[in-house]
Design a protein around this motif. Structure first.
Motif, PDB file in Angstrom:
ATOM      1  N   LYS A  44       0.818  -1.215   0.000  1.00  0.00           N
ATOM      2  CA  LYS A  44       0.000   0.000   0.000  1.00  0.00           C
ATOM      3  C   LYS A  44       0.852   1.265   0.000  1.00  0.00           C
ATOM      4  CE  LYS A  44      -3.768   2.408   2.382  1.00  0.00           C
ATOM      5  NZ  LYS A  44      -3.581   3.509   1.476  1.00  0.00           N
ATOM      6  N   ASN A  45       1.919   1.288   0.804  1.00  0.00           N
ATOM      7  CA  ASN A  45       2.742   2.500   0.866  1.00  0.00           C
ATOM      8  C   ASN A  45       3.415   2.803  -0.472  1.00  0.00           C
ATOM      9  OD1 ASN A  45       4.503   0.288   1.158  1.00  0.00           O
ATOM     10  ND2 ASN A  45       5.942   1.468   2.386  1.00  0.00           N
ATOM     11  N   LEU A  46       3.799   1.768  -1.224  1.00  0.00           N
ATOM     12  CA  LEU A  46       4.411   1.968  -2.531  1.00  0.00           C
ATOM     13  C   LEU A  46       3.389   2.528  -3.520  1.00  0.00           C
ATOM     14  CD1 LEU A  46       6.950   1.624  -4.284  1.00  0.00           C
ATOM     15  CD2 LEU A  46       6.165  -0.700  -4.770  1.00  0.00           C
ATOM     16  N   LEU A  47       2.195   1.971  -3.517  1.00  0.00           N
ATOM     17  CA  LEU A  47       1.142   2.455  -4.406  1.00  0.00           C
ATOM     18  C   LEU A  47       0.746   3.888  -4.046  1.00  0.00           C
ATOM     19  CD1 LEU A  47      -0.765   1.930  -6.734  1.00  0.00           C
ATOM     20  CD2 LEU A  47      -2.398   0.963  -5.094  1.00  0.00           C
ATOM     21  N   ASP A  48       0.644   4.191  -2.762  1.00  0.00           N
ATOM     22  CA  ASP A  48       0.297   5.557  -2.340  1.00  0.00           C
ATOM     23  C   ASP A  48       1.336   6.555  -2.836  1.00  0.00           C
ATOM     24  OD1 ASP A  48      -1.959   4.585  -1.071  1.00  0.00           O
ATOM     25  OD2 ASP A  48      -1.084   4.691   0.953  1.00  0.00           O
ATOM     26  N   GLU A  49       2.612   6.204  -2.699  1.00  0.00           N
ATOM     27  CA  GLU A  49       3.690   7.085  -3.164  1.00  0.00           C
ATOM     28  C   GLU A  49       3.641   7.239  -4.682  1.00  0.00           C
ATOM     29  OE1 GLU A  49       7.259   9.477  -2.829  1.00  0.00           O
ATOM     30  OE2 GLU A  49       5.626   8.963  -1.478  1.00  0.00           O
ATOM     31  N   PHE A  50       3.407   6.132  -5.390  1.00  0.00           N
ATOM     32  CA  PHE A  50       3.298   6.168  -6.840  1.00  0.00           C
ATOM     33  C   PHE A  50       2.145   7.075  -7.264  1.00  0.00           C
ATOM     34  CE2 PHE A  50       2.048   4.218 -10.974  1.00  0.00           C
ATOM     35  CZ  PHE A  50       3.235   4.434 -11.661  1.00  0.00           C
ATOM     36  N   ASP A  51       0.983   6.915  -6.625  1.00  0.00           N
ATOM     37  CA  ASP A  51      -0.176   7.759  -6.936  1.00  0.00           C
ATOM     38  C   ASP A  51       0.114   9.235  -6.693  1.00  0.00           C
ATOM     39  OD1 ASP A  51      -1.754   5.659  -7.800  1.00  0.00           O
ATOM     40  OD2 ASP A  51      -2.791   5.417  -5.879  1.00  0.00           O
ATOM     41  N   ARG A  52       0.832   9.525  -5.617  1.00  0.00           N
ATOM     42  CA  ARG A  52       1.169  10.919  -5.310  1.00  0.00           C
ATOM     43  C   ARG A  52       2.057  11.497  -6.414  1.00  0.00           C
ATOM     44  NH1 ARG A  52       5.051  13.809  -3.831  1.00  0.00           N
ATOM     45  NH2 ARG A  52       6.527  12.159  -3.380  1.00  0.00           N
ATOM     46  N   ILE A  53       3.043  10.717  -6.842  1.00  0.00           N
ATOM     47  CA  ILE A  53       3.963  11.190  -7.878  1.00  0.00           C
ATOM     48  C   ILE A  53       3.260  11.359  -9.218  1.00  0.00           C
ATOM     49  CG2 ILE A  53       5.996  10.539  -9.242  1.00  0.00           C
ATOM     50  CD1 ILE A  53       7.082   9.242  -6.618  1.00  0.00           C
ATOM     51  N   ILE A  54       2.455  10.390  -9.608  1.00  0.00           N
ATOM     52  CA  ILE A  54       1.810  10.506 -10.926  1.00  0.00           C
ATOM     53  C   ILE A  54       0.790  11.645 -10.941  1.00  0.00           C
ATOM     54  CG2 ILE A  54       2.261   8.120 -11.552  1.00  0.00           C
ATOM     55  CD1 ILE A  54      -0.638   7.440 -11.071  1.00  0.00           C
ATOM     56  N   SER A  55       0.180  11.923  -9.809  1.00  0.00           N
ATOM     57  CA  SER A  55      -0.731  13.059  -9.720  1.00  0.00           C
ATOM     58  C   SER A  55       0.038  14.373  -9.886  1.00  0.00           C
ATOM     59  CB  SER A  55      -1.470  13.036  -8.384  1.00  0.00           C
ATOM     60  OG  SER A  55      -2.234  14.194  -8.234  1.00  0.00           O
ATOM     61  N   THR A  56       1.174  14.467  -9.196  1.00  0.00           N
ATOM     62  CA  THR A  56       2.010  15.667  -9.278  1.00  0.00           C
ATOM     63  C   THR A  56       2.531  15.880 -10.694  1.00  0.00           C
ATOM     64  OG1 THR A  56       2.699  15.382  -6.978  1.00  0.00           O
ATOM     65  CG2 THR A  56       4.106  16.758  -8.361  1.00  0.00           C
ATOM     66  N   ARG A  57       2.871  14.795 -11.363  1.00  0.00           N
ATOM     67  CA  ARG A  57       3.427  14.888 -12.721  1.00  0.00           C
ATOM     68  C   ARG A  57       2.354  15.039 -13.786  1.00  0.00           C
ATOM     69  NH1 ARG A  57       7.912  11.167 -14.389  1.00  0.00           N
ATOM     70  NH2 ARG A  57       8.146  12.860 -15.872  1.00  0.00           N
ATOM     71  N   GLY A  58       1.090  14.900 -13.409  1.00  0.00           N
ATOM     72  CA  GLY A  58       0.002  15.152 -14.348  1.00  0.00           C
ATOM     73  C   GLY A  58      -0.402  13.997 -15.238  1.00  0.00           C
ATOM     74  N   TYR A  59      -0.074  12.778 -14.837  1.00  0.00           N
ATOM     75  CA  TYR A  59      -0.518  11.623 -15.622  1.00  0.00           C
ATOM     76  C   TYR A  59      -2.032  11.497 -15.534  1.00  0.00           C
ATOM     77  CZ  TYR A  59       4.172   9.756 -16.366  1.00  0.00           C
ATOM     78  OH  TYR A  59       5.464   9.571 -16.762  1.00  0.00           O
TER      79      TYR A  59
END
Length: 138
Positions: A14-29
């Protein structure tokens, strides 16, 4: 579904997915799928570059790992002894309570360095391995 597209399932902490989601949101995917495709393309590009390198090189292996995973520290030390002919030195850094960073300086045949990279990458507890190399001028 589009022709030529294959659907896969991936299990992640879960922590890896949460971090991934945060990054992709910031990058605009627009979606996880788009970001995962980009990540896979980057992985393939780096792997192909690593595979294409030949001859004598000097470089640094940067290894991020969870030192709480049983045996990972011992394995990294054992591998450094097993590959002593290409390892010139190493530095160990404690990043936080859980993670350590090992910087391993290497000098030798790229083919032998690749074997070391593969063994470290496959180790349980190792989170990331990055080889930064330069072809040695002979």
């Amino acid at each position: 579904m589009e022709e030529g597209i294959t659907r896969i399932g991936v299990s992640l902490p879960k922590n890896l997915l949460d971090e991934f989601d945060r990054i992709i949101s910031t990058r605009g995917y627009s979606s996880r799928s788009e970001a995962i495709r980009d990540a896979i393309r980057t992985y393939i590009t780096e792997y192909r570059w690593l595979e294409s390198e030949k001859g004598e090189v000097v470089g640094v292996l940067v290894v991020l790992y969870d030192h709480h995973v049983k045996g990972v520290s011992d394995l990294l030390i054992d591998l450094q002894h097993d590959f002593h002919e290409i390892i010139t030195s190493s530095t160990h850094i404690h990043l936080n309570e859980d993670q350590c960073l090992e910087m391993i300086l290497v000098k030798g045949k790229m083919e032998r360095i690749k074997v070391l990279v593969d063994k470290i990458s496959a180790a349980r507890g190792v989170m990331n391995v990055k080889l930064i190399s330069a072809v040695k001028k002979v």
